[in-house]
Each structure stands twice: as C-alpha cells, then as structure tokens.
Design an enzyme around this catalytic site. Structure first.
Site, PDB file in Angstrom:
ATOM      1  CB  CYS A 244      -8.227 -11.850  21.219  1.00 47.05           C
ATOM      2  SG  CYS A 244      -7.566 -10.645  20.035  1.00 47.05           S
TER       3      CYS A 244
ATOM      4  CG  ASN B 136      -5.715 -13.745  16.806  1.00 50.54           C
ATOM      5  OD1 ASN B 136      -4.604 -14.225  16.564  1.00 50.54           O
ATOM      6  ND2 ASN B 136      -6.581 -13.446  15.872  1.00 50.54           N
TER       7      ASN B 136
ATOM      8  CG  HIS C 132      -3.599  -8.951  16.649  1.00 52.49           C
ATOM      9  ND1 HIS C 132      -4.427  -9.462  15.670  1.00 52.49           N
ATOM     10  CD2 HIS C 132      -4.279  -9.069  17.811  1.00 52.49           C
ATOM     11  CE1 HIS C 132      -5.560  -9.870  16.223  1.00 52.49           C
ATOM     12  NE2 HIS C 132      -5.491  -9.643  17.519  1.00 52.49           N
TER      13      HIS C 132
ATOM     14  CG  ASN D  86     -12.758 -10.635   8.255  1.00 56.39           C
ATOM     15  OD1 ASN D  86     -12.034 -11.066   7.376  1.00 56.39           O
ATOM     16  ND2 ASN D  86     -13.659 -11.369   8.870  1.00 56.39           N
TER      17      ASN D  86
ATOM     18  CB  THR E 261      -3.296  -2.477  20.853  1.00 59.95           C
ATOM     19  OG1 THR E 261      -4.064  -3.382  21.659  1.00 59.95           O
ATOM     20  CG2 THR E 261      -2.018  -2.139  21.594  1.00 59.95           C
TER      21      THR E 261
ATOM     22  NE  ARG F 283      -6.344  -0.885  12.524  1.00 58.30           N
ATOM     23  CZ  ARG F 283      -7.034  -1.459  13.487  1.00 58.30           C
ATOM     24  NH1 ARG F 283      -8.159  -2.097  13.208  1.00 58.30           N
ATOM     25  NH2 ARG F 283      -6.639  -1.392  14.736  1.00 58.30           N
TER      26      ARG F 283
END
Length: 485
Positions: free
Chosen positions: A292, A456, A319, A323, A350, A337
């Site tokens: 995206c 996104n 961003h 999930n 990224t 994360r």
C-alpha cells in the site's frame, strides 16, 4: 432581499437535484446493458447517489476554473442513452465543454454521435466470457476487494468474483464471514444486500454468488469442480511471496494467473498500476501489486522525478496499525510490534524505499525509509523528504502536482487537496493510491518535503482491482479523444 436570495439558492439546488435524479437511471442502464462507465472529468458516476453526481460536477471547476452543472451534462447523457454503444469510458464533462465550444454547428444528438463514432458499433461483450476471480484469503483486503468487485460487476460480462478460499473457523463460519462482509467498523456497511446459501456454502452479494471454499494448502483445491476455469487468483494472505511458494496456486486446477497483495520477492514483477503496467503480460503467471505504501508514494515520486529530478531522499511513513501487531502487550517475533498497537507509536521497518527501486529503477540507491505504526485503524501518511535536481518553490511544485492529479496518466493514482482542516479520517474510502496535502508542502531551493495521505486498505484495494482489470484485458477506450497538440 435576503429572503429572495435564500429562495433563489434553494430553488437552484432543488432544480439541480431533480436533474441529477433523472440522470441516475440512464447512467445505470448504460452501465448494466452496455458496460459504459460515465464520468465527469475522471470522476465515475456509476453506483453513486444523487448528491455524489452533484459533487462530481463541482469538482470539475478545479480543471475548468468555472462551474459545470448537470444542466449542461444531462442533455449529453440523454443523447448517449439513445445510442447502442460498445463498452467505453465516456466523460460527460469533456463532451459538454466541447459541445459548447462548437457553438451550435451541430445539434446535440449529431454532435454526440460524431464524438462517439468509434464505439457506436452496437453492444458487444468486453470478453469472450467473463473473467473468473478467486480470493485466497478473506481478511481486511480480501473483503474490500470483494466489495469493489461486486460493485463493478455491471452486466456480469467482465470480472466475476466466484470464490474465496479460507480455513474453516467454526460451525457457523459462513454466517460470520457474511457478517464481516456486511458490516465494517472503518468502511461502514456494505452497499447492497447480502444473504447466504448454505447448500452451496456461498455468500450472495447483490446477486453475485461467492463460494466459500475451505482449504489448508493452495495446490489442494480443484476449482473446476465449482465451474471455475482460467481464473485470476488474488492471494491476500501474504504467506507466500516468492516464485516457488506463490506458484503453488498454479498447481490447482482452474487457476491461470496469480496476483499477490504484498511485495513480491525474487524475480516476481512488482507492479504499481499506472506506473509500470508494461510488466503485465499473458506470458507471466505470477505478479505482485507491491504494498500500500509503495502504491501511495511511487506515482508522486515518478511525477516529481520526471519534472524536477530526484538526487536523494528519505521516506517516513506514519502507518495505521495492522493485524500483524498485538492488541495488548504480548510476545511477537519482531522487535517492538509486540507492544499494544492501539496505545503506542511503534517504530518499525518498511521495505517501501527499496520497493520503489523495483518500480522506478532510476531511483535505485537514492532513497532510505522507515515507518512508525500509529494508533489509528486505517489511513496512513507518507512524508517524502527529497533533494531535487533543480530549485523550485511551493507554488510551482504544488501547481505541478495539482495538474498531475487533475489531467494526466496518473490522475487515478494521485489526488490533491488544499483543505486547511483535512485529517486522516477524511481519507477513509479514498479510491486514489495517494492524496497530496498541498498546504503541508515545504520547499527550500532544491529541497522539498511532500506529505501524501493514503487509505492503506481501500485505496490500495482499488489499485489491485485496476491491475486485475489490466491482467484480464479489460481496458476501456476513453472518450472523447483529446485532440493532438
């Protein structure tokens, strides 16, 4: 005097609203029966409400520097409705402006017939038979793809979403998946009617039957037993990204090509629609629609590079969480994360900067990148910090990007806003790859900072569908044809 003015405004609005309402059945008839997509300066009029028709006309003032109203386009639309046309994209706004410019030399019916001569050949199918589509995975992107594909079903002669492949979750799996398609906390309710067919284990969305197929491995599905043949499969799980892994789908009966909704590894072509479409061919069976973020920044980077040149730069993305992150603190194999997504800003990596080089080789080695996951469920922001080859100023850079968004080969990828109050939630549902926030642009000599918003989820899904249409050979001629300079 004030009362008279109030009445004037209201009556004018009601008159335009009435005409827009009369346009709706003609637009629908042309789309369902002839696969004609009507637009106003690139803004599609298919499957939208009365108010959206009026807003599309209001948008045209950005290009024309004057108002374009339904009073001018409705007669054009009526004339189009009298013809038996082959599939095409027809811009009512451009036709209306051309009709005014010819100053009555031709009546409206003769004018429209002349402008649309190339497609005034009778109704013909776009393809010899509809292109079957299969979704492998039915998560956030999968369900949004389903919404868009159902919306674009038209007469049913183009893309047909035939199935979604998932792992069975529970005894009421079908009901739960239908419910997730029907309601979305970010994107709102499905625009239509959804029912289920338990005998066929299928979701019926606006008359489109989507079979829910349960499988644990790509190669184990025989799609032909469901009447699915030569299908384009969209893998939105991201589980397999290299040629051997993604190629497992091609071992399944009924699949002809595969499109990954994540960056592909190795020699899998990474395509950002609108920029490097030439990589799409029938000889290649595996494709990636990149990420995206890559889709959001590449069109803008290409536009800037083509005009001003890019020496070097850094891409930082804010961003929305995904999930992949944890709702509350818990173990995660990746650094940071594992921390609660809705409570923290999380610095992470990224691959967008490296991915840019796969699409725009001229920028190889020129960009670095990083990302911050932020506590919002959707819509992200890319900050392009660039060193240009030549000096410019805010007005020149913004003016150029505005022009690219309004009337260029990238007008479906780049949007542009000069709103002083725009925030991330305003971008939810944007069909563009990215939206340039012009009031945030900074320029000092040959150094610039450009801010690009992007949905996104939905904006990226629209890019994926555009790519699928290209893979299927569904490229409509756009009319009227612009005269050569």
């Amino acid at each position: 005097m004030k009362i008279e003015k109030q009445e004037t405004y209201l009556k004018e609005w009601q008159g335009h609203e009435e005409i827009a309402e009369r346009m709706l059945p003609i637009i629908g008839h042309l789309y369902r029966d002839n696969n004609i997509v009507t637009t106003v300066y690139g803004r599609p009029l298919v499957n939208i409400a009365t108010i959206d028709i009026l807003k599309a006309h209001r948008f045209a003032r950005l290009i024309l520097d004057s108002e374009l109203t339904v009073l001018e386009t409705f007669p054009i639309l009526e004339a189009i409705g009298k013809l038996d046309l082959a599939p095409a994209r027809i811009d009512l706004g451009r036709l209306a402006v051309r009709f005014q410019a010819q100053k009555g030399k031709l009546g409206i019916d003769d004018f429209v017939r002349q402008e649309l001569t190339s497609v005034n050949t009778g109704r013909t199918p776009l393809l010899d038979e509809p292109q079957d589509i299969v979704l492998y995975g039915f998560g956030r992107i999968g369900r949004l793809l389903a919404r868009i594909l159902v919306e674009k079903a038209g007469s049913g002669e183009k893309l047909r979403l035939r199935a979604a492949v998932v792992r069975k979750g529970s005894d009421d799996d079908l009901v739960k998946r239908a419910s997730l398609l029907r309601r979305d906390s970010v994107h709102g309710p499905f625009n239509g009617i959804i029912t289920i067919d338990e005998e066929e284990n299928a979701i019926i969305a606006n008359g489109n039957m989507i079979r829910i197929i349960y499988a644990d491995a790509p190669e184990n599905v025989d799609y032909t037993q469901y009447g699915i043949r030569n299908a384009i499969l969209i893998d939105n799980t991201g589980k397999w990204r290299d040629r051997p892994g993604l190629g497992r789908h091609l071992q399944a009966k009924g699949i002809s090509q595969v499109l990954l909704t994540a960056p592909g590894k190795g020699d899998i072509p990474n395509v950002v629609f609108g920029v490097n479409n030439e990589l799409i061919s029938q000889d290649e069976k595996l494709f990636s629609a990149a990420s995206c973020t890559t889709n959001a920044i590449v069109p803008v980077l290409k536009a800037i590079s083509d005009r001003f040149g890019i020496v070097s730069g850094h891409v930082e993305t804010c961003h929305s969480y995904t999930n992949d992150q944890n709702l509350i603190d818990n173990y995660h194999k990746a650094d940071r994360r594992g921390r609660a997504a809705a409570l923290n800003m999380v610095i992470t990596e990224t691959g967008a900067a490296k991915a840019v080089a796969k699409v725009l080789p001229e920028l190889t080695g020129k960009l670095t990148g990083n990302a911050i996951r932020v506590p919002t469920p959707n819509v992200s922001l890319a900050i392009l910090n660039l060193q240009l080859s030549e000096k410019t100023d805010v007005q020149a850079l913004n003016g150029y990007l505005r022009g690219m968004s309004l009337d260029s080969p990238l007008q479906n990828q780049i949007d542009y806003t000069n709103s002083p109050d725009i925030v991330s939630s305003d971008i939810v549902g944007s069909r563009y790859a990215g939206v340039v926030d012009s009031l945030a642009t900074i320029v000092q000599g040959n150094h610039c900072v450009v801010y690009v918003w992007y949905d996104n989820e939905f904006g990226y899904s629209c890019q994926v569908v555009r790519m699928v249409q290209k893979m299927a050979g569904l490229e409509l001629p756009t009319l009227p044809v612009e005269p050569k300079a």
